[in-house]
Design an enzyme around this catalytic site. Structure first.
Site, mmCIF file in Angstrom:
data_model
loop_
_atom_site.group_PDB
_atom_site.id
_atom_site.type_symbol
_atom_site.label_atom_id
_atom_site.label_comp_id
_atom_site.label_asym_id
_atom_site.label_seq_id
_atom_site.Cartn_x
_atom_site.Cartn_y
_atom_site.Cartn_z
ATOM 1 N N GLY A 168 0.846 -1.198 0.000
ATOM 2 C CA GLY A 168 0.000 0.000 0.000
ATOM 3 C C GLY A 168 0.874 1.237 0.000
ATOM 4 N NE ARG A 225 8.713 6.299 -0.058
ATOM 5 C CZ ARG A 225 9.945 6.564 -0.393
ATOM 6 N NH1 ARG A 225 10.574 7.551 0.188
ATOM 7 N NH2 ARG A 225 10.558 5.863 -1.306
ATOM 8 C CE LYS A 279 8.665 7.273 -4.352
ATOM 9 N NZ LYS A 279 9.135 6.684 -5.621
ATOM 10 N N GLY A 290 7.039 7.347 6.478
ATOM 11 C CA GLY A 290 6.206 7.994 5.458
ATOM 12 C C GLY A 290 6.879 9.156 4.758
ATOM 13 N NE ARG A 336 4.729 8.043 -8.448
ATOM 14 C CZ ARG A 336 5.228 6.925 -7.898
ATOM 15 N NH1 ARG A 336 6.472 6.561 -8.138
ATOM 16 N NH2 ARG A 336 4.490 6.182 -7.116
ATOM 17 N NE ARG A 373 0.889 1.240 -6.807
ATOM 18 C CZ ARG A 373 2.028 1.881 -6.661
ATOM 19 N NH1 ARG A 373 3.165 1.244 -6.770
ATOM 20 N NH2 ARG A 373 2.041 3.167 -6.355
ATOM 21 C CG ASP A 418 5.332 -3.419 -5.014
ATOM 22 O OD1 ASP A 418 5.906 -4.493 -5.248
ATOM 23 O OD2 ASP A 418 5.885 -2.477 -4.431
ATOM 24 C CG ASN A 419 7.860 -0.973 -7.563
ATOM 25 O OD1 ASN A 419 7.023 -0.284 -6.988
ATOM 26 N ND2 ASN A 419 8.990 -1.306 -7.005
#
Ligand code: AMP
Ligand code: MG
Length: 484
Positions: A88, A91, A111, A124, A174, A181, A250-251
């Protein structure tokens, strides 16, 4: 925040509650803008000309949020280095979805904006160096015509963040076409509710592949569309020698954009086993492994879709297996076309493949620089200096000339094809480290100069010289760090 052009139309927040937690960024002490991407802001239809620097810094640190934003942290899971984990946004906080004047839907995300329910005990926060690194590499990737998230701003927060020692804290803004994802699908599958995964499939189709709505087997079509996008993406990475470094599920995005610039790096001397990431002990994410890892990740995506594909699990598994197995051939085709373009070859001839692999093998033996070798080939005359003054290379060069002569198009066309596919400049690791060093010590000029050099990477010009040399022995970067 009126007059700045934000135009939110948030849809992720209408997904089932399991997918996110609504929360605001933690306010920071003393925000200061370090770098702001004005051309990107303009493309997004944003205009800060009438807004003071202080307000802008407050905005891009989360101290104030624009009207229409509905900030949330996304829930997801993921396979990290092959092992399943609940993750999840630990941060990160998505502001919402901004619609650009041309109708593009873009996530705006912070981020480093403070802890969330998914932080797993971490702070975070993010550090200035790594956020500037993401800014440089993501903008370089964009200029290289590679699908990627973008960087709009980096702001320091006036606070120290502790990583072994106290370092300047920073927040990156970002921009992404979404943050869905493979790990989001893994998380949805874990809910043991067919409706949840169906909702995510439909949402992803609506957002990224709307034409699939008309198709009969929407789930399978989505899987195949994502496979195609990922095959294209990895082909681009291989083209420019990019090594992502943490290709955890997750990336990996469903949109096919490169995401999460951690220990990523560009290869200097060609070696398929190149790894930079300090945490990649098994070479899992080495340069040449990237296509196979993409396929492995896509297999994880396919597994999440099984309940939607057939009531009989075995039948569903056969269907996805067949689809995922086709990734190898799909990628190989794209890779061959890309390599042909790098060598200026039009059409497809059986001998092309050995011509390509023989060059790569020679580069590996000779320790030749990947970027510069291909760019030298666009110069019409063979390069004369080391390592090119070597018999094996000269023989290869003659073979290549023979192959080029078979083209139905003139040499001029080959050269422009090659120049459009072989960058004259990449963000070399030693340069990136140098400019980050200067920037974290208060001198932003080298970073801005590097960004300027990287803006038009296919257009060779004399002021690129300082950015084109491979690292000297003492400059060589052997390891990159996740840099959180
Ligand atoms: P990454 O390797 O950047 O993709 O991050 C993997 C996971 O770790 C994600 O869930 C991140 O949100 C989380 N994470 C990384 N750094 C931090 C941090 N400083 N605080 C909280 N979570 C973090
Ligand atoms: Mg990540």
């Amino acid at each position: 925040m009126t007059g700045s052009g934000f135009n939110f139309d948030n849809t992720y927040i209408h997904l089932p509650k399991a997918f996110y937690t609504e929360l605001s960024p933690v306010p920071v002490r003393k925000p200061e803008i370090v770098i702001f991407n004005a051309p990107l802001a303009t493309d997004m239809g944003l205009d800060f000309s009438g807004i003071s620097t202080d307000i802008k810094a407050a905005l891009f640190s989360g101290n104030i949020m624009p009207e229409g934003s509905e900030p949330l942290a996304q829930a997801y899971a993921g396979h990290q280095f092959g092992h399943f984990t609940m993750l999840g946004d630990g941060r990160a906080i998505v502001w919402g979805e901004h619609i650009t004047p041309s109708g593009q839907r873009l996530d705006i995300q912070f981020k480093g904006s403070g802890p969330t329910p998914y932080s797993r005990g971490a702070d975070g926060r993010a550090v200035l160096g790594p956020m500037l690194r993401e800014y440089i590499i993501s903008e370089a990737m964009h200029a290289l015509n590679i699908p990627t998230t973008r960087s709009l701003a980096v702001v320091t927060n006036g606070e120290k963040v502790y990583r072994e020692t106290g370092l300047p804290g920073a927040i990156l803004t970002r921009i992404a076409s979404s943050h869905i994802r493979v790990g989001t699908f893994e998380y949805a599958a874990l809910q043991q509710d067919k409706g949840i995964i169906q909702t995510l499939v439909n949402y992803t189709i609506d957002r990224h592949y709307p034409w699939i709505k008309e198709e009969q087997n929407k789930t399978l079509s989505l899987l195949k569309a994502v496979m195609e996008k990922q095959a294209d993406l990895i082909t681009h990475w291989m083209r420019v020698g990019f090594i992502h470094g943490v290709m955890n599920t997750d990336n990996m995005t469903l949109s096919g954009e490169t995401i999460d610039y951690g220990p990523c790096a560009f290869m200097d001397a060609y070696d398929p086993r190149t790894v930079f990431s300090s945490i990649d002990h098994m070479e899992r994410y080495a340069y040449a492994n990237q296509p196979a890892i993409a396929q492995w990740n896509l297999a994880r995506l396919a597994e999440t879709m099984l309940p939607l594909l057939d009531d009989e699990m075995e039948k569903a598994a056969d269907t996805t297996e067949e689809a995922v197995n086709s990734f190898g051939a799909l990628y190989k085709d794209k890779w061959l076309s890309m390599m042909r373009a790098k060598l200026g070859l039009f059409g497809a001839r059986a001998e092309d493949e050995s011509l390509i692999t023989d060059l790569l093998d020679w580069m590996q033996r000779a320790g030749a620089d990947y970027t510069n070798t291909f760019r030298h080939l666009t110069e019409e005359k063979p390069p004369q200096d080391k390592p090119y003054n070597d018999r094996a290379f000269k023989e290869w060069y003659t073979r290549w000339q023979v192959q080029l002569a078979k083209n139905t198009k003139p040499l001029k066309s080959s050269l422009s094809l090659m120049r459009a596919n072989n960058p004259a400049v990449i963000p070399r690791n030693q340069k990136v480290e140098q400019v980050l060093d200067a920037a974290t010590n208060g001198d932003l000029k080298p970073l801005k100069d590097l960004l300027t050099a990287l803006q038009e990477p296919y257009n060779n010009r004399s002021n690129l010289k300082p950015y084109q040399s491979p690292p000297k022995k003492e400059e060589r970067v052997y390891q990159t760090f996740c840099g959180t």
